[in-house]
Design a protein around this motif. Structure first.
Motif, PDB file in Angstrom:
ATOM      1  N   LYS A  26       0.968  -1.282   0.002  1.00 49.50           N
ATOM      2  CA  LYS A  26      -0.026   0.015   0.279  1.00 49.50           C
ATOM      3  C   LYS A  26       0.958   1.232  -0.092  1.00 49.50           C
ATOM      4  CE  LYS A  26      -3.974   2.216   2.303  1.00 49.50           C
ATOM      5  NZ  LYS A  26      -3.436   3.443   2.168  1.00 49.50           N
ATOM      6  N   ALA A  27       1.935   1.334   0.928  1.00 54.15           N
ATOM      7  CA  ALA A  27       3.083   2.422   0.904  1.00 54.15           C
ATOM      8  C   ALA A  27       3.512   2.678  -0.609  1.00 54.15           C
ATOM      9  CB  ALA A  27       3.913   2.259   1.947  1.00 54.15           C
ATOM     10  N   LEU A  28       3.861   1.539  -1.111  1.00 56.91           N
ATOM     11  CA  LEU A  28       4.399   1.667  -2.434  1.00 56.91           C
ATOM     12  C   LEU A  28       3.431   2.192  -3.496  1.00 56.91           C
ATOM     13  CD1 LEU A  28       6.322  -1.700  -2.463  1.00 56.91           C
ATOM     14  CD2 LEU A  28       7.502   0.245  -2.606  1.00 56.91           C
ATOM     15  N   VAL A  29       2.336   1.755  -3.493  1.00 55.23           N
ATOM     16  CA  VAL A  29       1.297   2.227  -4.360  1.00 55.23           C
ATOM     17  C   VAL A  29       1.001   3.665  -4.114  1.00 55.23           C
ATOM     18  CG1 VAL A  29      -1.225   1.932  -5.224  1.00 55.23           C
ATOM     19  CG2 VAL A  29       0.137  -0.112  -4.841  1.00 55.23           C
ATOM     20  N   ASP A  30       0.785   4.059  -2.705  1.00 55.47           N
ATOM     21  CA  ASP A  30       0.465   5.452  -2.388  1.00 55.47           C
ATOM     22  C   ASP A  30       1.858   6.414  -2.831  1.00 55.47           C
ATOM     23  OD1 ASP A  30      -2.054   4.457  -1.564  1.00 55.47           O
ATOM     24  OD2 ASP A  30      -1.379   4.679   0.702  1.00 55.47           O
ATOM     25  N   GLY A  31       3.137   5.881  -2.567  1.00 60.11           N
ATOM     26  CA  GLY A  31       4.119   6.748  -3.258  1.00 60.11           C
ATOM     27  C   GLY A  31       4.430   6.635  -4.607  1.00 60.11           C
ATOM     28  N   GLY A  32       3.547   6.018  -5.376  1.00 60.11           N
ATOM     29  CA  GLY A  32       3.449   6.282  -6.971  1.00 60.11           C
ATOM     30  C   GLY A  32       3.986   5.213  -7.640  1.00 60.11           C
ATOM     31  N   ALA A  33       4.498   4.054  -7.004  1.00 59.79           N
ATOM     32  CA  ALA A  33       4.674   2.890  -7.811  1.00 59.79           C
ATOM     33  C   ALA A  33       3.994   2.556  -8.937  1.00 59.79           C
ATOM     34  CB  ALA A  33       5.239   1.717  -6.873  1.00 59.79           C
ATOM     35  N   ALA A  34       4.281   2.404 -10.093  1.00 56.99           N
ATOM     36  CA  ALA A  34       3.438   1.933 -11.339  1.00 56.99           C
ATOM     37  C   ALA A  34       3.164   0.269 -11.215  1.00 56.99           C
ATOM     38  CB  ALA A  34       3.770   2.391 -12.450  1.00 56.99           C
ATOM     39  N   ILE A  35       4.369  -0.259 -10.796  1.00 53.26           N
ATOM     40  CA  ILE A  35       4.499  -1.649 -11.008  1.00 53.26           C
ATOM     41  C   ILE A  35       4.987  -2.397  -9.624  1.00 53.26           C
ATOM     42  CG2 ILE A  35       5.580  -3.705 -12.353  1.00 53.26           C
ATOM     43  CD1 ILE A  35       6.215  -1.685 -14.445  1.00 53.26           C
ATOM     44  N   LEU A  36       4.331  -3.298  -9.298  1.00 57.31           N
ATOM     45  CA  LEU A  36       4.741  -4.036  -8.110  1.00 57.31           C
ATOM     46  C   LEU A  36       5.398  -5.403  -8.572  1.00 57.31           C
ATOM     47  CD1 LEU A  36       2.009  -3.641  -5.376  1.00 57.31           C
ATOM     48  CD2 LEU A  36       4.104  -2.543  -5.628  1.00 57.31           C
ATOM     49  N   GLU A  37       6.831  -5.551  -8.272  1.00 56.49           N
ATOM     50  CA  GLU A  37       7.507  -6.857  -8.551  1.00 56.49           C
ATOM     51  C   GLU A  37       7.474  -7.543  -7.417  1.00 56.49           C
ATOM     52  OE1 GLU A  37      11.839  -8.263 -10.000  1.00 56.49           O
ATOM     53  OE2 GLU A  37      11.677  -6.310  -9.259  1.00 56.49           O
ATOM     54  N   LEU A 237       6.788   1.595   9.032  1.00 53.66           N
ATOM     55  CA  LEU A 237       7.023   0.845   8.010  1.00 53.66           C
ATOM     56  C   LEU A 237       6.358   1.581   6.661  1.00 53.66           C
ATOM     57  CD1 LEU A 237       7.135  -2.952   7.390  1.00 53.66           C
ATOM     58  CD2 LEU A 237       5.789  -1.185   5.913  1.00 53.66           C
ATOM     59  N   TYR A 238       5.012   2.061   7.025  1.00 53.08           N
ATOM     60  CA  TYR A 238       4.428   2.692   5.795  1.00 53.08           C
ATOM     61  C   TYR A 238       4.905   3.856   5.430  1.00 53.08           C
ATOM     62  CZ  TYR A 238       0.485   4.997   3.571  1.00 53.08           C
ATOM     63  OH  TYR A 238      -0.269   5.751   2.505  1.00 53.08           O
ATOM     64  N   GLN A 239       5.171   4.796   6.433  1.00 48.14           N
ATOM     65  CA  GLN A 239       5.904   5.906   5.942  1.00 48.14           C
ATOM     66  C   GLN A 239       7.218   6.040   5.481  1.00 48.14           C
ATOM     67  OE1 GLN A 239       3.315   8.291   6.684  1.00 48.14           O
ATOM     68  NE2 GLN A 239       4.618   9.397   5.332  1.00 48.14           N
ATOM     69  N   ALA A 240       8.060   5.160   5.938  1.00 44.34           N
ATOM     70  CA  ALA A 240       9.359   5.022   5.116  1.00 44.34           C
ATOM     71  C   ALA A 240       9.380   4.447   4.004  1.00 44.34           C
ATOM     72  CB  ALA A 240      10.338   4.079   6.122  1.00 44.34           C
ATOM     73  N   VAL A 241       8.702   3.527   3.766  1.00 44.73           N
ATOM     74  CA  VAL A 241       8.248   3.040   2.328  1.00 44.73           C
ATOM     75  C   VAL A 241       7.812   4.036   1.485  1.00 44.73           C
ATOM     76  CG1 VAL A 241       7.450   1.130   0.976  1.00 44.73           C
ATOM     77  CG2 VAL A 241       8.579   0.710   3.139  1.00 44.73           C
ATOM     78  N   LYS A 242       6.847   4.782   1.929  1.00 47.64           N
ATOM     79  CA  LYS A 242       6.174   5.420   0.959  1.00 47.64           C
ATOM     80  C   LYS A 242       7.017   6.781   0.572  1.00 47.64           C
ATOM     81  CE  LYS A 242       2.024   8.738   0.843  1.00 47.64           C
ATOM     82  NZ  LYS A 242       1.042   9.469   1.495  1.00 47.64           N
ATOM     83  N   ASN A 243       7.624   7.207   1.628  1.00 45.26           N
ATOM     84  CA  ASN A 243       8.655   8.215   1.378  1.00 45.26           C
ATOM     85  C   ASN A 243       9.834   7.935   0.547  1.00 45.26           C
ATOM     86  OD1 ASN A 243       7.036  10.000   3.102  1.00 45.26           O
ATOM     87  ND2 ASN A 243       8.592   9.605   4.932  1.00 45.26           N
ATOM     88  N   LYS A 244      10.241   6.786   0.672  1.00 40.56           N
ATOM     89  CA  LYS A 244      11.116   6.327  -0.411  1.00 40.56           C
ATOM     90  C   LYS A 244      10.645   6.138  -1.794  1.00 40.56           C
ATOM     91  CE  LYS A 244      15.012   5.740  -0.015  1.00 40.56           C
ATOM     92  NZ  LYS A 244      16.118   6.683  -0.200  1.00 40.56           N
ATOM     93  N   ALA A 245       9.329   5.782  -1.661  1.00 40.26           N
ATOM     94  CA  ALA A 245       8.855   5.600  -3.395  1.00 40.26           C
ATOM     95  C   ALA A 245       8.712   7.172  -3.906  1.00 40.26           C
ATOM     96  CB  ALA A 245       7.358   4.922  -3.230  1.00 40.26           C
ATOM     97  N   LEU A 246       8.194   8.073  -2.946  1.00 38.90           N
ATOM     98  CA  LEU A 246       8.206   9.392  -3.471  1.00 38.90           C
ATOM     99  C   LEU A 246       9.399  10.039  -4.146  1.00 38.90           C
ATOM    100  CD1 LEU A 246       5.671  10.624  -0.664  1.00 38.90           C
ATOM    101  CD2 LEU A 246       4.777  10.301  -3.167  1.00 38.90           C
ATOM    102  N   GLU A 247      10.360   9.447  -3.237  1.00 41.77           N
ATOM    103  CA  GLU A 247      11.617  10.387  -3.671  1.00 41.77           C
ATOM    104  C   GLU A 247      12.189   9.427  -4.981  1.00 41.77           C
ATOM    105  OE1 GLU A 247      16.387   9.682  -2.505  1.00 41.77           O
ATOM    106  OE2 GLU A 247      14.887   9.104  -1.112  1.00 41.77           O
ATOM    107  N   LEU A 248      11.779   8.223  -5.301  1.00 44.82           N
ATOM    108  CA  LEU A 248      12.350   7.674  -6.620  1.00 44.82           C
ATOM    109  C   LEU A 248      11.688   8.062  -7.597  1.00 44.82           C
ATOM    110  CD1 LEU A 248      13.311   4.053  -5.017  1.00 44.82           C
ATOM    111  CD2 LEU A 248      14.732   5.846  -5.691  1.00 44.82           C
ATOM    112  N   THR A 249      10.312   8.131  -7.453  1.00 46.93           N
ATOM    113  CA  THR A 249       9.314   8.804  -8.484  1.00 46.93           C
ATOM    114  C   THR A 249       9.566  10.213  -8.858  1.00 46.93           C
ATOM    115  OG1 THR A 249       7.634   9.013  -6.938  1.00 46.93           O
ATOM    116  CG2 THR A 249       7.632   6.850  -8.296  1.00 46.93           C
TER     117      THR A 249
END
Length: 253
Positions: A26-37, A237-249
């Motif tokens: 959920k954190a990855l999706v909320d952070g903007g990930a287009a694909i989940l591997e 966990l949610y916040q850390a993962v989401k923040n990193k996804a936001l950074e990478l996107t």
């Protein structure tokens, strides 16, 4: 406004628990990930670094099976139907139950594509055909260690997507996006395949440098490490993962 960077993010099914893995998704999706591997844990990986290998071992200790991983994937697909899911694993897990059978089960769980690094693109035991039969794509893996002739053969093989491992070795250590890296990607693109590029991507700077040359930037170990570091708190966990996804996107600017 800068264009959002396409991100493919790696997740180990069931790590550290199914619930926390779902929170991470959920954190990855909320952070903007287009694909989940999503990786099915495997005991003898050939390309995983310490973070991912350790995560797989922890899940396997619980007696986690392929059916558990596919059930987790189905849950993710039903929760986030707009997100593409690629199943990543190794050849024996796919081959043992029968490749056609495995691909049928994967597709019915919501999988859009398969990434099986140790099944070569030209000796894949029927994986590409079985994927097509089930509405999925097989995404072969290319590495800089491939000979020029083999690289050219892969580029011309007609795969819709190719996963470019941007250096040799294992995942999890930093990768420098150099002229050599870009040249490798361009050789793979010559036949018309769209390229997913990763291995050691952990910062927004790396992601931005790579994004103009690939269909999506791939990041894995960085997220697994964050999940490990924050496993004691679902919120952290949610916040850390989401923040990193936001950074990478590039969406945190």
């Amino acid at each position: 406004m800068e264009q959002k960077i396409n991100l493919m993010s790696h997740l180990v099914a069931g790590y550290p628990t199914d619930e926390l893995a779902f929170t991470a998704a959920k954190a990855l999706v909320d952070g903007g990930a287009a694909i989940l591997e999503i990786q099915l844990p495997f005991s003898d990986p050939s390309a995983d670094g310490p973070a991912i290998q350790g995560a797989c071992n922890e899940v396997l200790k619980r007696g986690y099976r392929t059916k558990d991983g596919l059930a987790f994937i189905k849950r993710i697909h039903e929760a986030f139907p707009q997100v593409s899911i690629y199943l990543m694993s190794y050849g024996s897990l796919v081959y043992t139950p029968g490749i056609k059978n495995f691909c049928s089960r994967a597709a019915s769980s919501g999988v859009n594509g398969m990434i099986i690094p140790d099944l070569p693109f030209d000796y894949d035991e029927g994986l590409t055909a079985a994927c097509k039969e089930n509405g999925m794509v097989n995404i072969p893996v290319a590495a800089p260690s491939m000979s020029p002739q083999r690289l050219e053969k892969l580029a011309g093989a007609g795969f819709p997507y190719v996963y470019a491992a941007l250096r040799t070795g294992i995942t999890g250590t930093d990768t420098r996006i150099s002229e050599e890296t870009i040249s490798f990607i361009e050789k793979l693109r010559k036949g018309g395949s769209r390229i997913y590029g990763g291995f050691g991507i952990s910062s927004g700077k790396q992601s931005a440098a790579l994004s103009g040359h690939v269909e999506a930037v791939v990041a894995g170990s960085v997220f697994v490490r964050l999940i490990t570091e924050n496993a004691s708190s679902e919120e952290a966990l949610y916040q850390a993962v989401k923040n990193k996804a936001l950074e990478l996107t590039g969406c945190n600017k």
